[in-house]
Design a protein around this motif. Structure first.
Motif, PDB file in Angstrom:
ATOM      1  N   SER A 221       0.826  -1.208   0.000  1.00 36.68           N
ATOM      2  CA  SER A 221       0.000   0.000   0.000  1.00 36.68           C
ATOM      3  C   SER A 221       0.860   1.258   0.000  1.00 36.68           C
ATOM      4  O   SER A 221       0.568   2.224  -0.716  1.00 36.68           O
ATOM      5  N   ALA A 222       1.917   1.251   0.805  1.00 38.84           N
ATOM      6  CA  ALA A 222       2.803   2.417   0.859  1.00 38.84           C
ATOM      7  C   ALA A 222       3.482   2.649  -0.480  1.00 38.84           C
ATOM      8  O   ALA A 222       3.638   3.797  -0.922  1.00 38.84           O
ATOM      9  N   VAL A 225       0.877   4.196  -2.785  1.00 34.81           N
ATOM     10  CA  VAL A 225       0.636   5.600  -2.440  1.00 34.81           C
ATOM     11  C   VAL A 225       1.767   6.484  -2.962  1.00 34.81           C
ATOM     12  O   VAL A 225       1.528   7.568  -3.514  1.00 34.81           O
ATOM     13  N   GLU A 226       2.992   6.013  -2.805  1.00 37.51           N
ATOM     14  CA  GLU A 226       4.128   6.774  -3.329  1.00 37.51           C
ATOM     15  C   GLU A 226       4.031   6.906  -4.852  1.00 37.51           C
ATOM     16  O   GLU A 226       4.249   7.988  -5.414  1.00 37.51           O
ATOM     17  N   PRO A 231      -3.313   8.533  -1.517  1.00 34.67           N
ATOM     18  CA  PRO A 231      -4.063   7.294  -1.305  1.00 34.67           C
ATOM     19  C   PRO A 231      -5.460   7.266  -1.908  1.00 34.67           C
ATOM     20  O   PRO A 231      -6.182   6.282  -1.735  1.00 34.67           O
ATOM     21  N   ALA A 242      -2.949  -0.267   6.735  1.00 33.63           N
ATOM     22  CA  ALA A 242      -2.842   0.719   5.650  1.00 33.63           C
ATOM     23  C   ALA A 242      -3.713   1.942   5.896  1.00 33.63           C
ATOM     24  O   ALA A 242      -3.469   3.000   5.310  1.00 33.63           O
ATOM     25  N   ASP A 244      -3.589   3.739   8.264  1.00 35.52           N
ATOM     26  CA  ASP A 244      -2.715   4.763   8.862  1.00 35.52           C
ATOM     27  C   ASP A 244      -2.191   5.728   7.808  1.00 35.52           C
ATOM     28  O   ASP A 244      -1.820   6.862   8.136  1.00 35.52           O
ATOM     29  N   ILE A 245      -2.144   5.281   6.536  1.00 35.53           N
ATOM     30  CA  ILE A 245      -1.688   6.170   5.462  1.00 35.53           C
ATOM     31  C   ILE A 245      -2.847   6.518   4.525  1.00 35.53           C
ATOM     32  O   ILE A 245      -2.635   6.956   3.404  1.00 35.53           O
TER      33      ILE A 245
END
Length: 307
Positions: A221-222, A225-226, A231, A242, A244-245
């Motif tokens: 997921s990170a 997102v990057e 997101p 996930a 959390d982001i």
């Protein structure tokens, strides 16, 4: 009424806590049917629940019978049921109880199985298809857009790639080196996991990526997102943290939508547009072996229990 065999566990632990027991057959209630199971799918969530890994998110009432994917024949019908009768062949995302000779479930979790779809294929579809369609309900893909599916060689990823291709998306998929040709055959553009993944994805899609679907977790997921710069069009079915982001965890629990999603997947399967490799079939007594294999994380396609 008699009894049926089922695999249950009475405590969290290693795969060996799974055991075959006899349970009493019960009649379906209103809106329910009893299904004689012909095949049941094994999903990573099964061993995550059994091990206690998801205890904080999905507490278990013991003893519990795992298995959310089933295909079988209706053998009893409760009150207020329409569209199904004794003898109807079905597939379903039943929540739990699938590792068994019999399961009682709400008809809202079922769809009719096309004759062209084999039992093992039908049992491999429900959870993967339901969650993928739920993700797409949230992300709202448009034909021509580019999606990255992270962790695409397993059962869910295999289904996700084919549904995305059917929706007209350009699909970029991540998996191990050994699965690159496999994903290419499904219609995806593959690349491998590991360091430099974001750069590899940007090289494949220099004009940008529109959607991200994390199937496997492990930081996916990170990475998405990057890659997307935020997101808003990323979703996961594998990483509870996930959120959390800002990435939603999708479970596909909207009961009123399950039957329609399964029908769509079954229709694709009947047309030859959706297929899943069966990595192995096992009797009920070998359920612990399926969990060991699933936990190892290198299964291509789907493990199936045949009661």
């Amino acid at each position: 009424m008699g009894t049926y065999r089922a695999v249950e566990f009475g405590e969290y632990g290693e795969p060996e806590v799974l055991r075959v027991v006899d349970r009493d057959i019960v009649e379906p209630g209103p809106g329910q049917v009893r299904v004689r199971v012909r095949a049941a799918g094994v999903n990573p969530v099964d061993w995550k629940i059994r091990s206690g890994l998801l205890a904080a998110h999905r507490p278990t009432e013991f003893p519990s019978v795992p298995g959310g994917d089933v295909a079988g024949v209706v053998e009893a019908v409760g009150a207020d049921v329409t569209g199904y009768e004794v003898g109807s062949e079905v597939l379903g995302a039943v929540g739990n109880g699938g590792y068994a000779e019999v399961v009682v479930t709400d008809v809202a979790t079922l769809a009719l199985k096309p004759a062209e779809v084999a039992w093992e294929q039908a049992a491999a579809l429900p959870i993967a298809a339901n969650t993928t369609y739920a993700v797409f309900d949230l992300l709202r893909p448009v034909a021509g857009e580019t999606i990255v599916i992270h962790g695409a060689a397993g059962g869910v990823g295999t289904v996700a790639v084919q549904i995305a291709v059917d929706l007209g998306l350009r699909v970029i998929a991540t998996a191990s080196e050994a699965n690159q040709d496999y994903l290419r055959d499904l219609g995806a553009e593959p690349t491998v996991y590991g360091p430099g993944l974001v750069d590899r994805l940007r090289t494949l899609a220099p004009d940008g990526v529109d959607l991200g679907y994390d199937v496997s977790g492990h930081g996916g997921s990170a990475i998405l997102v990057e890659l997307l710069g935020g997101p808003s069009r990323v979703a996961t079915i594998a990483d509870y943290t996930a959120s959390d982001i800002g990435v939603p965890f999708v479970q596909g629990v909207e009961t009123e939508k399950i039957a329609g999603r399964l029908t769509a997947a079954a229709t694709l399967a009947a047309a030859g547009k959706l297929t899943i490799p069966i990595a192995g079939t096992f009797p009920l007594a070998e359920a612990p072996a399926t969990h060991h294999l699933s936990q190892d994380g290198h299964v291509r396609g789907k493990l199936i229990i045949v009661p």
